[in-house]
Scaffold this motif. Structure first.
Motif, short mmCIF file in Angstrom:
data_model
loop_
_atom_site.label_atom_id
_atom_site.label_comp_id
_atom_site.label_asym_id
_atom_site.label_seq_id
_atom_site.Cartn_x
_atom_site.Cartn_y
_atom_site.Cartn_z
N UNK A 739 0.83 -1.21 0.00
CA UNK A 739 0.00 0.00 0.00
C UNK A 739 0.87 1.26 0.00
N UNK A 740 2.05 1.19 0.60
CA UNK A 740 2.92 2.36 0.69
C UNK A 740 3.77 2.51 -0.58
N UNK A 741 4.37 1.42 -1.04
CA UNK A 741 5.29 1.49 -2.19
C UNK A 741 4.48 1.35 -3.48
N UNK A 742 3.85 2.44 -3.90
CA UNK A 742 2.95 2.40 -5.06
C UNK A 742 3.53 3.10 -6.28
N UNK A 743 4.67 3.76 -6.13
CA UNK A 743 5.25 4.47 -7.27
C UNK A 743 6.09 3.51 -8.11
N UNK A 744 6.04 3.68 -9.43
CA UNK A 744 6.92 2.95 -10.32
C UNK A 744 7.51 3.92 -11.33
N UNK A 745 8.43 3.44 -12.13
CA UNK A 745 9.16 4.29 -13.07
C UNK A 745 8.21 4.93 -14.08
N UNK A 746 7.17 4.21 -14.48
CA UNK A 746 6.23 4.75 -15.46
C UNK A 746 5.48 5.96 -14.90
N UNK A 747 5.34 6.05 -13.58
CA UNK A 747 4.69 7.22 -12.97
C UNK A 747 5.69 8.33 -12.68
N UNK A 748 6.88 7.96 -12.22
CA UNK A 748 7.84 8.97 -11.77
C UNK A 748 8.35 9.84 -12.91
#
Length: 782
Positions: A739-748
């Motif tokens: 739930x916390x680690x939701x960021x990925x390269x495609x979003x960043x």
């Protein structure tokens, strides 16, 4: 109006964009701060007021009637640290059925001869207190809908007793679901069922450690194992504050972002006004204005829109707080929005003081300017600044307008440095909001448990004018449904789930028990800690259950009201915010052994790889048609109003921050463009087209936007990593890494370009103004 007042008014009217920016950012910061502060301070006030008025129990303890007598328990009131006590009250777990024919619903009943005043004084909200056997008072917080003159039958007890509801009462610490006169308890208690309840108030009970010390004192002289359940007032209070406390961490985050942007933008606007109004400052001093009056004039130009924004922000914060707190106030019958006016005053004083100090620091240069020097300065900036950047950019293989734009920030580095943090704050807000939306989506997914490809759900009850209408049709045989599922060639794995209602000793209210047949570990249940159960006698529970019962992984709990008591050992903690966390997930074998009836049985199927889900559902429904049930693709939709509210509120605050950041860029670029209008005229005279002029102005913010975005994304991710766990703690949830680690390269990567987008949006209007400026007019400008 004084001469100073005229100068302030003209400055506010002349710089309309800057005035609007200051007003908006101040309003946003104040609204978030007032809303967060109000929820933080006021959310517990209705409970505190009711607890003090009713002299609520600091600790309620459920005792085993077979291990201690009423006389022994009464002596526990004399234990060290106990200031008052009530009881022992005879208790029993019963499963009444409404006269409307609705299913049985377990609840805890206590025998009391009066509402009491010393400890846990019950407040009658409707009707009267029972005076004779055959009468019952329901709790206003009970799972059953309380209504006067409603009759409850108890088919599982000897003689099938009937009780008439004569009143509705509220216990602030939720010590029971219903109350009867003591003489009635004999008919509601069977051998081996029931216990005693003692209610205690302690001289010191402000912390969990003090409550634990009090519990140790009152049970010190009793046989081991006599206390089978307990409930602290701190747990009840935290539950009462949960809905409002959930908003506080992310509102604080937005409030801090708004205050930071207020400082940056106010300082930038005032400093820019001083820089572009140098000659005007000289004129003011020449006509008799003192340095202090000049400084006050520029401070006043910032304070007027800030004061208007502050007033609107306080109003907006209060309006947003009303619906959030209305439910809590209604529950306890109080109105407490007026108890914390100091929150408004503190925010108003703090924000206006911040604006004043920032504006004064930026305007101090105006007071120190010599009159002769100020009069001798024109509008055009010094030609020597940033020439090295222009020469360097000119050597790059770029079009000339792009090179001139990229070099522009180095001509006004201070202005670019102040503009950058405004863009950074907006990008941080966007990054944080995107992450929070993704995290709340994960929570919603965990709440729905929708990993199945196909679901055969229990039929929904028909809703009539008086509520759910009992279904007269016989329930479909789960074994026949399972046989139809197994017979389908596309079936991969499946499990079934049924529900029952139970009570836990010492905790008022009912607990939802979900019993599984088959392995449900793949069904979308997100584990926080421990493991999923793999044999009878084990169970997993949400965080809220652990908090309410004071248990942890490895402990055992006994579930009552299921035909026979069921004892299970907790082996895992699961993420599920439904029912305030009062749920137990276990193997169906545990309930079968206790002769408990399961309702709302559903079947969840994962099809084999390569199987068409639509075709599978059509084939399965042909086999299920005789059983009067229907399969559907996917799982049931279980959205959350709280998630929608959080997403909406965060989106609104983020849009406001982004708009203010863009307006801050607009103000800075507009000042810069007007300052270099003669330079733009020279470029046009040498052949620069309007499109090239727009390109030059837009590229002047490219480096600022890219740098701000590159710095903002890690900050936004860090802010998300701090706020989400805090929100989870406020809601009584432990959030797993998924739930916390939701960021990925495609979003960043796109988020990194968010700063460039905000800066470009802010520069569009000044670029258009520069493109439309006439060459002759620009060349005549000093």
């Amino acid at each position: 109006m004084s001469a100073l007042g005229k100068v302030v008014r003209s400055g506010v009217g002349r710089r309309r964009v800057q005035t609007l920016v200051i007003g908006l950012i101040t309003m946003m910061a104040v609204a978030a701060s007032v809303l967060g502060g109000t929820l933080l301070v006021v959310s517990g006030a209705p409970f505190d007021d009711a607890f003090a008025q009713q002299r609520g129990a600091h600790l309620s303890v459920e005792y085993d009637a077979g291990k201690a007598s009423a006389e022994q328990l009464a002596k526990s009131a004399d234990a060290q640290g106990v200031s008052a006590a009530a009881g022992p009250y005879r208790t029993a777990t019963v499963s009444p059925r409404l006269d409307s024919g609705m299913p049985e619903w377990p609840m805890t009943v206590a025998g009391r001869d009066n509402p009491g005043k010393g400890v846990d004084g019950l407040t009658l909200t409707d009707g009267r207190w029972p005076t004779d056997p055959g009468e019952i008072v329901l709790s206003a917080d009970a799972s059953l809908f309380p209504a006067l003159r409603m009759r409850l039958t108890f088919p599982g007890l000897p003689g099938d007793p009937q009780l008439k509801v004569v009143g509705v009462a509220r216990s602030v610490t939720q010590t029971a679901d219903a109350w009867v006169v003591p003489a009635q308890m004999a008919a509601l208690t069977t051998p081996g069922n029931g216990g005693y309840q003692m209610l205690y108030r302690f001289t010191d009970a402000d912390t969990a450690a003090q409550i634990a010390a009090g519990r140790k004192a009152v049970t010190a002289n009793l046989p081991p194992g006599t206390a089978v359940g307990e409930q602290s007032w701190l747990t009840v209070k935290k539950t009462a504050e949960r809905d409002t406390a959930l908003y506080v961490p992310f509102l604080i985050a937005f409030g801090v972002l708004g205050l930071v942007m207020s400082v940056l933008i106010v300082g930038n606007v005032v400093a820019s006004a001083v820089g572009t109004g140098t000659r005007r400052i000289g004129i003011l001093k020449a006509v008799g204005f003192t340095p202090a009056q000049v400084v006050r004039a520029y401070v006043g130009q910032a304070l007027i829109p800030a004061a208007v924004g502050t007033a609107l922000g306080v109003l907006a914060g209060r309006l947003l707080a009303v619906p959030v707190l209305a439910e809590t106030e209604q529950v306890y019958g109080s109105s407490t929005l007026s108890i914390a006016p100091w929150v408004d005053l503190t925010v108003i004083a703090g924000v206006l003081a911040l604006v004043t100090v920032t504006a004064w620091a930026s305007a101090w240069r105006a007071g120190r300017l010599r009159t002769v020097d100020a009069l001798a300065v024109g509008r055009t900036a010094s030609a020597g600044r940033g020439r090295w950047a222009v020469r360097l950019a000119g050597r790059l293989p770029l079009p000339r307008p792009v090179a001139l734009g990229l070099a522009r920030p180095f001509a006004r580095p201070a202005r670019a440095l102040v503009m950058g943090p405004a863009v950074l704050s907006g990008t941080v807000a966007v990054t944080f909001t995107v992450g929070m939306g993704a995290s709340l989506g994960e929570v919603t997914k965990a709440r729905a448990h929708d990993a199945a490809d196909v679901t055969v759900a229990a039929p929904l009850p028909e809703i009539g004018p008086a509520g759910p209408v009992p279904d007269e049709r016989p329930a479909a045989d789960p074994a026949k449904i399972a046989a139809a599922i197994e017979a389908n060639s596309g079936t991969g794995k499946y499990y079934s789930a049924g529900t029952a209602r139970a009570t836990v000793s010492g905790v008022a209210g009912t607990t939802a028990v979900t019993a599984f047949t088959g392995d449900a570990s793949w069904g979308g249940y997100t584990m926080v800690s421990g493991r999923w159960f793999d044999q009878p006698g084990e169970a997993v529970v949400p965080t809220g259950f652990l908090a309410a019962t004071g248990t942890e992984i490895g402990d055992t709990v006994t579930l009552n009201g299921l035909g026979e008591p069921v004892t299970v050992r907790i082996v895992g903690e699961v993420l599920d915010p439904r029912y305030d966390g009062m749920q137990v997930f276990t193997d169906a074998a545990n309930l079968t052994a206790a002769h408990a009836d399961l309702t709302d049985i559903s079947h969840h199927i994962a099809v084999k790889s390569g199987t068409d889900v639509g075709g599978y559902v059509a084939a399965l429904n042909k086999n299920l048609a005789p059983l009067d049930v229907t399969a559907m693709a996917g799982g049931p939709d279980r959205g959350s109003d709280m998630v929608v509210t959080l997403n909406t509120l965060s989106a609104l605050l983020t849009l406001m921050l982004v708009a203010v950041a863009a307006l801050g860029v607009l103000g800075g670029v507009l000042l810069d463009t007007r300052e270099r209008v003669r330079e733009i005229g020279v470029h046009k005279a040498l052949g620069m087209t309007p499109r090239q002029t727009i390109t030059m102005v837009l590229t002047s913010v490219v480096l600022t936007g890219l740098a701000a975005g590159a710095v903002a994304v890690p900050l936004g991710v860090s802010l998300h990593g701090w706020v989400l766990p805090a929100m989870g703690d406020s809601a009584g949830l432990h959030l797993p890494d998924s739930v916390i680690a939701v960021y990925d390269l495609a979003q960043l990567l796109p988020l990194t370009l968010g700063g460039l987008l905000i800066a470009t949006l802010g520069a569009l209007l000044p670029a258009g103004w520069a493109a439309r400026a006439k060459t002759a007019t620009a060349l005549r400008t000093e």
